[in-house]
Design a protein around this motif. Structure first.
Motif, PDB file in Angstrom:
ATOM      1  N   SER A 121       1.360  -1.082   0.279  1.00  0.00           N
ATOM      2  CA  SER A 121      -0.223   0.180   0.098  1.00  0.00           C
ATOM      3  C   SER A 121       0.648   1.026   0.013  1.00  0.00           C
ATOM      4  N   ASN A 122       2.419   0.887   1.104  1.00  0.00           N
ATOM      5  CA  ASN A 122       3.279   2.456   0.526  1.00  0.00           C
ATOM      6  C   ASN A 122       3.532   2.549  -0.628  1.00  0.00           C
ATOM      7  N   THR A 123       3.876   1.794  -1.487  1.00  0.00           N
ATOM      8  CA  THR A 123       4.355   1.324  -2.729  1.00  0.00           C
ATOM      9  C   THR A 123       3.366   1.985  -4.347  1.00  0.00           C
ATOM     10  N   LEU A 124       2.122   1.754  -3.203  1.00  0.00           N
ATOM     11  CA  LEU A 124       1.073   2.423  -4.197  1.00  0.00           C
ATOM     12  C   LEU A 124       1.039   3.767  -4.148  1.00  0.00           C
ATOM     13  N   VAL A 125       0.921   3.977  -1.994  1.00  0.00           N
ATOM     14  CA  VAL A 125       0.488   6.014  -2.318  1.00  0.00           C
ATOM     15  C   VAL A 125       1.865   6.628  -3.018  1.00  0.00           C
ATOM     16  N   ALA A 126       3.351   5.980  -2.933  1.00  0.00           N
ATOM     17  CA  ALA A 126       3.827   6.509  -3.564  1.00  0.00           C
ATOM     18  C   ALA A 126       4.064   6.594  -5.185  1.00  0.00           C
ATOM     19  N   ALA A 127       3.351   5.732  -5.477  1.00  0.00           N
ATOM     20  CA  ALA A 127       2.880   6.032  -7.322  1.00  0.00           C
ATOM     21  C   ALA A 127       2.290   6.753  -7.551  1.00  0.00           C
ATOM     22  N   ILE A 128       1.697   6.936  -6.245  1.00  0.00           N
ATOM     23  CA  ILE A 128      -0.145   8.100  -7.255  1.00  0.00           C
ATOM     24  C   ILE A 128       0.843   9.626  -7.462  1.00  0.00           C
ATOM     25  N   PRO A 129       1.391  10.067  -6.847  1.00  0.00           N
ATOM     26  CA  PRO A 129       2.144  10.995  -7.603  1.00  0.00           C
ATOM     27  C   PRO A 129       2.823  10.557  -8.505  1.00  0.00           C
ATOM     28  N   LEU A 130       3.740  10.200  -9.239  1.00  0.00           N
ATOM     29  CA  LEU A 130       4.303   9.771 -10.575  1.00  0.00           C
ATOM     30  C   LEU A 130       3.127   9.833 -11.102  1.00  0.00           C
ATOM     31  N   MET A 131       2.147   8.845 -10.855  1.00  0.00           N
ATOM     32  CA  MET A 131       0.923   8.549 -11.651  1.00  0.00           C
ATOM     33  C   MET A 131       0.474   9.755 -12.661  1.00  0.00           C
ATOM     34  N   PHE A 132       0.636  10.847 -11.721  1.00  0.00           N
ATOM     35  CA  PHE A 132      -0.560  12.143 -11.831  1.00  0.00           C
ATOM     36  C   PHE A 132       0.822  12.966 -13.253  1.00  0.00           C
ATOM     37  N   THR A 133       1.881  12.586 -12.499  1.00  0.00           N
ATOM     38  CA  THR A 133       2.752  14.073 -13.294  1.00  0.00           C
ATOM     39  C   THR A 133       3.741  13.262 -14.586  1.00  0.00           C
ATOM     40  N   GLY A 134       3.363  11.233 -14.554  1.00  0.00           N
ATOM     41  CA  GLY A 134       3.937  10.825 -15.848  1.00  0.00           C
ATOM     42  C   GLY A 134       2.887  11.334 -16.977  1.00  0.00           C
ATOM     43  N   LEU A 135       1.434  10.754 -16.040  1.00  0.00           N
ATOM     44  CA  LEU A 135       0.248  11.008 -17.346  1.00  0.00           C
ATOM     45  C   LEU A 135       0.160  12.510 -17.993  1.00  0.00           C
ATOM     46  N   ALA A 136       1.287  13.469 -17.221  1.00  0.00           N
ATOM     47  CA  ALA A 136       1.053  14.978 -17.524  1.00  0.00           C
ATOM     48  C   ALA A 136       2.279  14.565 -18.423  1.00  0.00           C
ATOM     49  N   LEU A 137       3.453  14.371 -18.659  1.00  0.00           N
ATOM     50  CA  LEU A 137       4.331  14.323 -19.533  1.00  0.00           C
ATOM     51  C   LEU A 137       3.887  13.526 -20.267  1.00  0.00           C
ATOM     52  N   ALA A 138       3.481  12.163 -20.297  1.00  0.00           N
ATOM     53  CA  ALA A 138       2.851  11.142 -21.790  1.00  0.00           C
ATOM     54  C   ALA A 138       1.959  12.382 -22.356  1.00  0.00           C
ATOM     55  N   LEU A 139       0.734  13.036 -21.570  1.00  0.00           N
ATOM     56  CA  LEU A 139      -0.033  13.656 -22.545  1.00  0.00           C
ATOM     57  C   LEU A 139       0.782  14.662 -23.109  1.00  0.00           C
ATOM     58  N   GLY A 140       1.627  15.192 -22.962  1.00  0.00           N
ATOM     59  CA  GLY A 140       2.608  16.561 -23.358  1.00  0.00           C
ATOM     60  C   GLY A 140       2.911  15.564 -24.922  1.00  0.00           C
ATOM     61  N   PHE A 141       3.718  14.208 -24.079  1.00  0.00           N
ATOM     62  CA  PHE A 141       4.444  14.165 -25.628  1.00  0.00           C
ATOM     63  C   PHE A 141       4.138  13.420 -27.061  1.00  0.00           C
ATOM     64  N   ARG A 142       2.344  13.029 -26.281  1.00  0.00           N
ATOM     65  CA  ARG A 142       1.517  12.953 -27.385  1.00  0.00           C
ATOM     66  C   ARG A 142       0.992  13.542 -28.138  1.00  0.00           C
ATOM     67  N   THR A 143       1.322  15.302 -27.582  1.00  0.00           N
ATOM     68  CA  THR A 143       0.266  16.536 -28.229  1.00  0.00           C
ATOM     69  C   THR A 143       1.672  17.117 -28.724  1.00  0.00           C
ATOM     70  N   GLY A 144       2.768  16.801 -28.363  1.00  0.00           N
ATOM     71  CA  GLY A 144       3.732  17.620 -29.269  1.00  0.00           C
ATOM     72  C   GLY A 144       4.561  18.185 -28.603  1.00  0.00           C
TER      73      GLY A 144
END
Lengths: 397, 326
Positions: free
Chosen positions: A93-116
């Motif tokens: 559960s702590n691993t998931l807790v640490a992963a949550i902010p990375l999910m958001f920032t990772g999605l942010a970067l992925a969306l950026g890369f996909r949209t140039g």
């Protein structure tokens, strides 16, 4: 000539593409996706799994050397890694807790890369989102369910605003988003530093941080430290997938990302789309900051961690810029983060927790250059998404 | 007056690693290899240089006596440059030979640098490590350093500041006035055309990426052997990314990059001076220190927008070259 230049510099296709595909408007990735079967899914997973395995094997000499080849100590170090990431009480559960902010920032970067857009500004957007959320959290009393929603909205708006600035500058003046997002990271940092030391400082003279958020604003915890931010992250991932694959706007954003000249030719509003794509990316990063404040930290100190923003680059790239991939790679990075702490502890400090960056680097390297893994294991692996699309990111272009 | 000279001098000194990092970027990007790994190369260069100088200092004392300080600093510098070149080589192999995405390859190197430096630092550079030789002494240039104001400002520095100026000239000359520079630019702008006239595209890219790595390593040497005299975790602190900004801001041109770096140096100098100013001057104390700190970054944004700053990178930047199958 301008649009020809863009095409001709891409590495020559391995097999002659059908004539239709060479039309600038029809990018291979815009074709209706073939529904994945179990077999193709497994084949796609082979590469990342082999990469992870190899990376962990490669740490043996590093850790062995640090521990003078004492196998009992080495075993203890690896045991710590596994325990910290998975097996200790509450470890997963702590691993998931640490992963949550990375999910958001990772999605942010992925969306950026996909949209140039190459949004190096996630650290700043994360920080601004967190700052807005903490302010709403402690300063504006609201009833329970409404309070966190208001604070999260503040985080989204803050991040989107911080992202829209470089977007506007790029659209209006053509100034490069990489420079401006780096600059805005620093500006966010100084702004936060000033706010936390002055108007937002906890009246208690003993500490330099903001007051704790009111209990009404806290995100509900349902298992130890694990909070409902997890579901928000999954929802955000679905949202990104839906936006990119199922909406006209997503189609336009991707077209601008993969071929701006074609987008202009098709009459899309380039400037508006550029601003929107960085703003959306910033909104995700800002939401990540808000979720981290409301779910875990509850108050903001000076020097509030912005590492989540930098880790976003490898998380997005390892996830091949696909929402589901980003979620999985964020969990992996969260696991490594937690595991490495315990590994350092169990090895009596001899193995620095930074070793885990080496694992991350090797995984990423193998995923980025599948030719290496293929050569190493004499495998005939399917061409990965990265190779098919030619290039995952588009440099400075 | 003394104060102003000191201030400008400080700006010049803090601009040094930024400018060197930017030149590292120019080297590879002019040939079409995007390099976001300058940060990692810098950090590694700093660590390796310090490590080498530390561990060579005592053995060398037996051989050279008092000169051991300089010799170990020099060998440390060479080691730092070498480690940068090695990472440049890695970047070149992954992005040219294996055609990995260059942004990913750069990210890999940054991560690798954080990992390896953390590991080495923990194991060999904390308690029980040998004493370090310190930092490079100032080398005032005879006669020139006697000129009032200008002499102290430009000709009374530690070696890497001079090296920075020297490299600006060399890079500018090589890029725009030699056949090799023409090859570099051709490869970066239109690799196919370059190939057609017989330029070995990938060989040029390999060499320039490796040399770029070496320069980034030298920028790292500045951190440990010229400034601090010790290594600490992640001590490059984003300077590699600032160097990238300086490179783009300076439009992939050595002199432009130098100018941009000086701007950042000026900002850092303002930051450092602001701390002492606010303590004494009541009017200035009203302005929060963070405003001073923000000035260089704000200035960059405004300047970039105001100058109509459409930055055009080398056209082939970021794209692997397949070569013509004949």
């Amino acid at each position: 000539m301008q649009h020809l230049k863009h095409r001709t510099n891409i590495s020559a296709p391995r097999s002659p593409a059908p004539l239709l595909l060479t039309h600038p408007l029809i990018h291979p990735s815009t074709h209706p996706p073939v529904p994945p079967t179990l077999k193709t899914t497994l084949r796609q997973l082979t590469l990342p799994l082999l990469a992870i395995l190899t990376a962990i094997v490669l740490t043996v000499p590093v850790i062995g050397f640090a521990l003078d080849w004492n196998w009992a100590k080495i075993a203890a170090a690896y045991g710590g890694l596994l325990d910290g990431a998975l097996f200790k009480r509450y470890a997963f559960s702590n691993t998931l807790v640490a992963a949550i902010p990375l999910m958001f920032t990772g999605l942010a970067l992925a969306l950026g890369f996909r949209t140039g857009v190459f949004n190096i500004g996630a650290p700043g957007q994360f920080l601004i989102g967190a700052t807005c959320a903490v302010f709403v959290g402690y300063a504006i009393p609201l009833p329970p369910v409404i309070h966190p929603i208001a604070a999260l909205t503040a985080g989204i708006l803050g991040g989107a605003f911080w992202g829209a600035i470089p977007g506007y500058l790029k659209a209006r003046f053509g100034s490069h988003e990489v420079i401006n997002t780096i600059m805005l990271n620093y500006l966010a940092f100084f702004l936060q530093d000033w706010l936390v030391k002055n108007p937002m400082k906890d009246p208690n003279p003993g500490v330099i941080r903001t007051p704790e958020i009111l209990q009404t604003a806290e995100l509900f915890r349902f298992y130890d430290r694990l909070h409902i931010g997890l579901f928000l992250a999954l929802l955000a991932a679905y949202g990104v997938w839906y936006l990119l694959n199922k909406t006209t706007l997503g189609y336009e954003l991707r077209t601008v990302g993969s071929n701006p000249e074609a987008a202009k030719y098709a009459g899309m509003k380039l400037g508006r789309l550029t601003i929107l794509s960085i703003a959306l990316s910033g909104a995700l990063a800002g939401l990540g900051g808000a979720v981290q404040i409301l779910g875990v930290d509850h108050a903001m100190p000076v020097l509030y961690s912005s590492d989540y923003g930098f880790d976003a680059i490898p998380v997005a790239l390892l996830g091949q810029n696909q929402p589901i991939g980003v979620i999985l790679s964020a969990i992996l990075f969260g696991a490594l983060r937690n595991g490495s702490d315990l590994m350092q502890l169990r090895s009596g400090g001899a193995v620095s927790r930074e070793v885990i960056f080496i694992v991350q680097a090797v995984i990423l390297l193998f995923v980025a250059a599948p030719a290496i893994v293929r050569g190493l294991y004499r495998l005939k692996l399917p061409q990965s998404e990265i190779e098919k699309e030619g290039s995952l990111t588009r440099g400075w272009g | 007056m003394d104060d102003l000279t000191g201030f400008l001098k400080l700006a010049l000194i803090t601009a040094t690693p930024i400018a060197l990092g930017a030149y590292a970027g120019i080297m590879s990007e002019r040939t079409g290899v995007v390099n976001i790994a300058i940060e990692g190369m810098m950090l590694t260069g700093a660590m390796v240089a310090q490590l080498a100088a530390m561990y060579l200092y005592q053995p060398l004392q037996g051989m050279f006596g008092d000169a051991a300080v300089l010799v170990s600093l020099l060998l440390g510098t060479i080691a730092g440059i070498g480690s940068g070149a090695l990472l440049g080589g890695l970047h070149a192999v992954t992005s040219i030979r294996f055609k990995a995405d260059q942004i990913i390859s750069g990210t890999v190197i940054n991560l690798l640098a954080w990992g390896v430096t953390g590991w080495v630092f923990q194991r060999w550079m904390t308690a029980g490590a040998p004493t370090a030789p310190g930092t490079f002494p100032r080398l005032p240039i005879p006669l020139l350093s006697q000129i009032p104001i200008v002499g102290d400002l430009f000709f009374n520095h530690q070696p890497l500041v001079y090296t920075m100026f020297l490299l600006t000239g060399i890079l500018y000359y090589v890029l725009f006035f030699t056949p090799w520079g023409l090859h570099m630019r051709a490869v970066g702008e239109h690799p196919r055309a370059a190939d057609t006239v017989g330029i070995k595209v990938n060989r040029v890219r390999y060499i320039c990426t490796i040399v770029g790595g070496a320069i980034a390593g030298l920028a790292g040497v500045w951190l440990t052997l010229e400034q601090v005299g010790a290594f600490s975790l992640r001590m490059s602190a984003g300077r590699g990314f600032i160097a990238l900004a300086a490179m783009i801001f300076g439009r992939w041109h050595p002199i432009g990059a130098l100018g941009a770096s000086l701007l950042f140096g000026l900002g850092t100098a303002i930051q450092i001076r602001a701390a002492s100013l606010t303590a004494t001057d009541s009017a200035l104390a009203l302005i929060p220190t963070q405003v001073y700190q923000a000035i260089p970054y704000l200035l960059t944004i405004v300047a970039l927008a105001g100058l109509g700053g459409k930055a055009t990178p080398p056209a082939a930047s970021g794209q692997p070259y397949e070569g013509q199958k004949s």
